[in-house]
Design a protein around this motif. Structure first.
Motif, PDB file in Angstrom:
ATOM      1  N   SER A  98     -44.376 -51.988  27.049  1.00 43.83           N
ATOM      2  CA  SER A  98     -45.625 -51.490  27.610  1.00 43.83           C
ATOM      3  C   SER A  98     -45.876 -50.067  27.140  1.00 43.83           C
ATOM      4  O   SER A  98     -45.122 -49.149  27.484  1.00 43.83           O
ATOM      5  CB  SER A  98     -45.576 -51.532  29.143  1.00 43.83           C
ATOM      6  N   PHE A  99     -46.928 -49.866  26.340  1.00 46.61           N
ATOM      7  CA  PHE A  99     -47.300 -48.516  25.920  1.00 46.61           C
ATOM      8  C   PHE A  99     -48.254 -47.864  26.919  1.00 46.61           C
ATOM      9  O   PHE A  99     -48.609 -46.698  26.756  1.00 46.61           O
ATOM     10  CB  PHE A  99     -47.931 -48.558  24.528  1.00 46.61           C
ATOM     11  N   ALA A 100     -48.677 -48.607  27.944  1.00 48.52           N
ATOM     12  CA  ALA A 100     -49.495 -48.003  28.995  1.00 48.52           C
ATOM     13  C   ALA A 100     -48.678 -47.022  29.815  1.00 48.52           C
ATOM     14  O   ALA A 100     -49.199 -46.005  30.297  1.00 48.52           O
ATOM     15  CB  ALA A 100     -50.090 -49.091  29.892  1.00 48.52           C
ATOM     16  N   HIS A 101     -47.392 -47.315  30.012  1.00 47.32           N
ATOM     17  CA  HIS A 101     -46.482 -46.420  30.734  1.00 47.32           C
ATOM     18  C   HIS A 101     -45.230 -46.232  29.883  1.00 47.32           C
ATOM     19  O   HIS A 101     -44.179 -46.812  30.152  1.00 47.32           O
ATOM     20  CB  HIS A 101     -46.133 -46.994  32.106  1.00 47.32           C
ATOM     21  N   PRO A 102     -45.329 -45.413  28.813  1.00 46.68           N
ATOM     22  CA  PRO A 102     -44.211 -45.286  27.875  1.00 46.68           C
ATOM     23  C   PRO A 102     -43.046 -44.494  28.473  1.00 46.68           C
ATOM     24  O   PRO A 102     -43.202 -43.736  29.442  1.00 46.68           O
ATOM     25  CB  PRO A 102     -44.833 -44.534  26.694  1.00 46.68           C
ATOM     26  N   LEU A 103     -41.889 -44.670  27.853  1.00 47.32           N
ATOM     27  CA  LEU A 103     -40.726 -43.876  28.225  1.00 47.32           C
ATOM     28  C   LEU A 103     -40.951 -42.417  27.865  1.00 47.32           C
ATOM     29  O   LEU A 103     -40.598 -41.514  28.624  1.00 47.32           O
ATOM     30  CB  LEU A 103     -39.488 -44.422  27.499  1.00 47.32           C
ATOM     31  N   LYS A 104     -41.556 -42.153  26.700  1.00 42.00           N
ATOM     32  CA  LYS A 104     -41.867 -40.798  26.250  1.00 42.00           C
ATOM     33  C   LYS A 104     -43.204 -40.786  25.524  1.00 42.00           C
ATOM     34  O   LYS A 104     -43.549 -41.730  24.813  1.00 42.00           O
ATOM     35  CB  LYS A 104     -40.780 -40.262  25.291  1.00 42.00           C
ATOM     36  N   ARG A 105     -43.981 -39.684  25.727  1.00 41.68           N
ATOM     37  CA  ARG A 105     -45.185 -39.402  24.935  1.00 41.68           C
ATOM     38  C   ARG A 105     -44.992 -38.015  24.354  1.00 41.68           C
ATOM     39  O   ARG A 105     -44.925 -37.023  25.086  1.00 41.68           O
ATOM     40  CB  ARG A 105     -46.441 -39.457  25.791  1.00 41.68           C
ATOM     41  N   GLU A 112     -39.405 -49.742  21.120  1.00 46.90           N
ATOM     42  CA  GLU A 112     -40.524 -49.714  20.180  1.00 46.90           C
ATOM     43  C   GLU A 112     -41.075 -48.304  20.104  1.00 46.90           C
ATOM     44  O   GLU A 112     -41.122 -47.570  21.095  1.00 46.90           O
ATOM     45  CB  GLU A 112     -41.632 -50.674  20.623  1.00 46.90           C
ATOM     46  N   ILE A 113     -41.492 -47.907  18.897  1.00 45.09           N
ATOM     47  CA  ILE A 113     -42.096 -46.599  18.658  1.00 45.09           C
ATOM     48  C   ILE A 113     -43.487 -46.825  18.067  1.00 45.09           C
ATOM     49  O   ILE A 113     -43.662 -47.631  17.143  1.00 45.09           O
ATOM     50  CB  ILE A 113     -41.244 -45.755  17.691  1.00 45.09           C
ATOM     51  N   ARG A 114     -44.489 -46.114  18.591  1.00 44.84           N
ATOM     52  CA  ARG A 114     -45.855 -46.213  18.074  1.00 44.84           C
ATOM     53  C   ARG A 114     -46.378 -44.811  17.768  1.00 44.84           C
ATOM     54  O   ARG A 114     -46.306 -43.913  18.624  1.00 44.84           O
ATOM     55  CB  ARG A 114     -46.770 -46.903  19.079  1.00 44.84           C
ATOM     56  N   PHE A 115     -46.869 -44.595  16.539  1.00 45.74           N
ATOM     57  CA  PHE A 115     -47.417 -43.307  16.119  1.00 45.74           C
ATOM     58  C   PHE A 115     -48.929 -43.432  16.020  1.00 45.74           C
ATOM     59  O   PHE A 115     -49.460 -44.319  15.325  1.00 45.74           O
ATOM     60  CB  PHE A 115     -46.817 -42.896  14.768  1.00 45.74           C
ATOM     61  N   ILE A 116     -49.643 -42.552  16.701  1.00 44.00           N
ATOM     62  CA  ILE A 116     -51.107 -42.602  16.758  1.00 44.00           C
ATOM     63  C   ILE A 116     -51.645 -41.259  16.270  1.00 44.00           C
ATOM     64  O   ILE A 116     -51.213 -40.192  16.753  1.00 44.00           O
ATOM     65  CB  ILE A 116     -51.593 -42.884  18.192  1.00 44.00           C
ATOM     66  N   GLY A 137     -45.324 -34.095  10.435  1.00 41.03           N
ATOM     67  CA  GLY A 137     -44.883 -35.368  10.997  1.00 41.03           C
ATOM     68  C   GLY A 137     -43.524 -35.264  11.648  1.00 41.03           C
ATOM     69  O   GLY A 137     -43.203 -34.260  12.288  1.00 41.03           O
ATOM     70  N   PHE A 138     -42.684 -36.281  11.470  1.00 35.59           N
ATOM     71  CA  PHE A 138     -41.395 -36.282  12.160  1.00 35.59           C
ATOM     72  C   PHE A 138     -40.314 -36.952  11.312  1.00 35.59           C
ATOM     73  O   PHE A 138     -40.592 -37.740  10.427  1.00 35.59           O
ATOM     74  CB  PHE A 138     -41.491 -36.985  13.518  1.00 35.59           C
ATOM     75  N   ASN A 139     -39.075 -36.595  11.621  1.00 39.53           N
ATOM     76  CA  ASN A 139     -37.890 -37.201  11.023  1.00 39.53           C
ATOM     77  C   ASN A 139     -36.958 -37.567  12.175  1.00 39.53           C
ATOM     78  O   ASN A 139     -36.465 -36.687  12.887  1.00 39.53           O
ATOM     79  CB  ASN A 139     -37.226 -36.208  10.061  1.00 39.53           C
ATOM     80  N   ILE A 140     -36.750 -38.864  12.367  1.00 35.20           N
ATOM     81  CA  ILE A 140     -35.970 -39.361  13.505  1.00 35.20           C
ATOM     82  C   ILE A 140     -34.841 -40.236  12.983  1.00 35.20           C
ATOM     83  O   ILE A 140     -35.052 -41.078  12.106  1.00 35.20           O
ATOM     84  CB  ILE A 140     -36.847 -40.186  14.479  1.00 35.20           C
ATOM     85  N   THR A 141     -33.654 -40.040  13.515  1.00 33.94           N
ATOM     86  CA  THR A 141     -32.554 -40.973  13.260  1.00 33.94           C
ATOM     87  C   THR A 141     -32.141 -41.597  14.583  1.00 33.94           C
ATOM     88  O   THR A 141     -32.343 -41.007  15.649  1.00 33.94           O
ATOM     89  CB  THR A 141     -31.345 -40.262  12.632  1.00 33.94           C
TER      90      THR A 141
END
Length: 561
Positions: A287-294, A315-319, A328-332
């Motif tokens: 659910s991206f309506a109530h994400p763990l992190k924004r 799941e990760i969503r970039f908007i 941008g970002f660099n994530i491991t």
């Protein structure tokens, strides 16, 4: 003058003395440091003159300082600070080992060594009464001997420890190491030695102690005799940290430590998005309506652990919009252990179904005839992240509640609070205070759905919440998520010329710094400065000054009549 100071630390501690300034009359005035409580205790050092002595460390938890002067020349004196380094050499037949700061949070960057020594031929039993450290990074090594080169019994972190351990010799070596980031409450460990009892435990069945079962995993094989082996597997969505079998060896110890079942942790190396138009959403329940992190902006986020709510995919969503763009970002991502909950116990006059406390496990309770089940109201929690639930959640809360919730994280960190669900009836309210009690600054009073999409940040390491309901209708209540973040400090106020600090708590909101002056000088101004809470970081008063005292005698050059 003959002055005596006694420094008494916790029984498992030693005392470290550092000489910051030293000036006493040579040969006639002196300071003596003794290794114990009594005047006849061994002398660690006797000092005179103006040469600053080297640091000293006691062999036990008590030190005695004596300052003797004659009746002639005076001097500036001395400034000595003391600390209690962690670790020690323990020789009592029974005792307790506590992590530094217990029952509060231990500090960062620790390297504590305890050596427990029993009489020759007496094994040592250690029992874990409480254990909770940062998973993967803050560890306790237990070795079967008196040095780091002794055989490893186990490496423990998070909440995964056996109920007890028994040495094969009269020594046990413990090393507690922490990193520079998060901390937790640590541990409370009991130790005892007995020749008859523990030899009987080992020899009656010729088997190793039960190695346990990983959280979110299973054990394959139940034979614990010498020469037998056991293997482990994990629940879906988890990975076993070490798939090699554990073998029960002739010394009644397992060949390796209990493995763990691990989830996923995201680490951010770079992060720069256009705020607030470009952002990153992380969810673990689809659910991206109530994400763990924004996440947005240019501040590097702290690590994010997924799987905390019993879901094993992330799941990760970039908007982004159509205007400006940035780096941008660099994530491991890496695997991390998912910690179990503590045993909540069983209420009086009731029974419980379920005895597993891992992520996703459930417990149910039922009352004896003549009693009604009612959820406990309020909570007191410590940690770097967690959840607060209204009574009976996700069912409706009851009427006429007055619930108190308190959150505390480690010093130097603040608390961010947001709601995943918030639904109160009119007249039912949640008050949130920026501190340890209701006398602290009020951050807000919320009812209905007013707290949805609101994020609150504390200015200290504590939050206080009061949930009050009336006698009328009820609703679903709330699910609040909290996490910690680094607080902004007040700037270092400095030190007055001819003065020094008596106390310095770290320059965080609500902490204090206390000053005093060298002999021959008087403090002008406030001796204590407090770092203000609220939206800005500033001291409540100016830095004091130290001014010279006026002479008590007339100048020999004064005019005569």
């Amino acid at each position: 003058m003959h002055c005596v100071w006694l420094i008494i630390a916790k029984p498992e501690s030693r005392i470290h003395l550092a000489f910051n300034d030293f000036d006493v009359e040579p040969q006639f005035d002196f300071v003596s440091v003794k290794d114990g409580l009594n005047p006849e205790s061994p002398v660690l050092g006797t000092f005179s003159g103006n040469k600053i002595p080297s640091p000293l460390t006691s062999s036990d938890h008590v030190s005695r300082l004596e300052f003797l002067t004659d009746h002639s020349t005076a001097a500036r004196g001395f400034n000595i600070t003391f600390t209690t380094p962690c670790g020690g050499h323990l020789t009592a037949p029974t005792g307790m080992i506590l992590s530094p700061g217990w029952p509060g949070f231990y500090k960062d960057s620790l390297n504590c060594v305890w050596v427990i020594e029993a009489q020759p031929g007496y094994p040592i039993k250690i029992t874990f009464d409480r254990f909770k450290t940062e998973v993967n990074y803050d560890t306790l090594e237990v070795r079967d001997g008196k040095s780091y080169s002794s055989p490893l019994i186990g490496l423990y972190h998070g909440t995964q420890v056996p109920q007890f351990l028994i040495s094969t010799s009269n020594y046990i070596y413990l090393l507690f190491s922490t990193d520079k980031s998060h901390s937790d409450v640590g541990f409370q460990i009991r130790f005892e030695s007995s020749l008859i009892t523990f030899s009987a435990v080992k020899l009656q069945s010729d088997s190793c102690l039960d190695p346990g079962i990983p959280v979110n995993g299973q054990r394959n094989g139940n034979l614990l005799y010498i020469g037998s082996s056991v293997t482990f597997s994990c629940d879906p969505g988890y990975t076993l940290s070490d798939d090699k079998a554990l073998v029960c060896e002739p010394n009644y110890q397992w060949s390796r430590a209990l493995p763990s079942c691990e989830g996923i942790q995201f680490t951010f190396h770079t992060f720069h998005l256009e705020s607030p138009h470009d952002y990153l959403l992380i969810t673990e329940n689809g659910s991206f309506a109530h994400p763990l992190k924004r996440l947005t902006g240019s501040n590097l986020p702290s690590s994010v652990s997924a799987g905390l709510f019993g879901n094993y995919t992330t799941e990760i969503r970039f908007i982004s919009d159509f205007s400006m763009s940035y780096e941008g970002f660099n994530i491991t991502f890496t695997e991390h252990d998912l910690e179990p909950c503590d045993d909540p116990g069983t209420p009086l006059f009731s029974s419980r179904s379920g005895d597993q406390f891992g992520v996703g496990d459930t417990l149910t309770f039922s009352c004896f005839p003549g009693y009604r089940l009612e959820a406990e109201c309020g909570a007191s929690v410590t940690g770097n992240e967690g959840i607060l639930l209204s009574p009976n959640y996700p069912a409706n809360y009851s009427n006429n509640h007055e619930c108190i919730y308190s959150i505390q994280t480690q010093p130097g960190k603040g608390i961010q609070l947001k709601s995943r669900t918030f639904r109160l009836q009119e007249g039912d309210i949640l008050k949130i205070f920026d501190g340890k009690d209701s006398s602290s600054r009020l951050l807000g009073t919320f009812s209905g759905s007013e707290m949805l999409d609101i994020i609150l940040n504390s200015t200290s390491n504590s939050l206080w919440l009061e949930f009050i309901t009336n006698a009328e209708n009820t609703s679903k209540g709330f699910e609040l998520l909290f996490s910690s973040f680094e607080l902004i400090k007040c700037e270092d106020p400095g030190t007055p010329q001819f003065g020094y600090k008596i106390q310095d708590e770290g320059h965080f909101a609500g902490t204090t710094v206390v000053f005093d002056c060298n002999p021959g000088y008087t403090l002008r101004g406030h001796s204590m400065l407090t770092c203000l809470t609220g939206d800005r970081r500033a001291w409540d008063n100016m830095l004091p000054s130290c001014v010279g005292k006026k002479s008590d005698f007339n100048s020999p050059f004064s005019e005569s009549g």
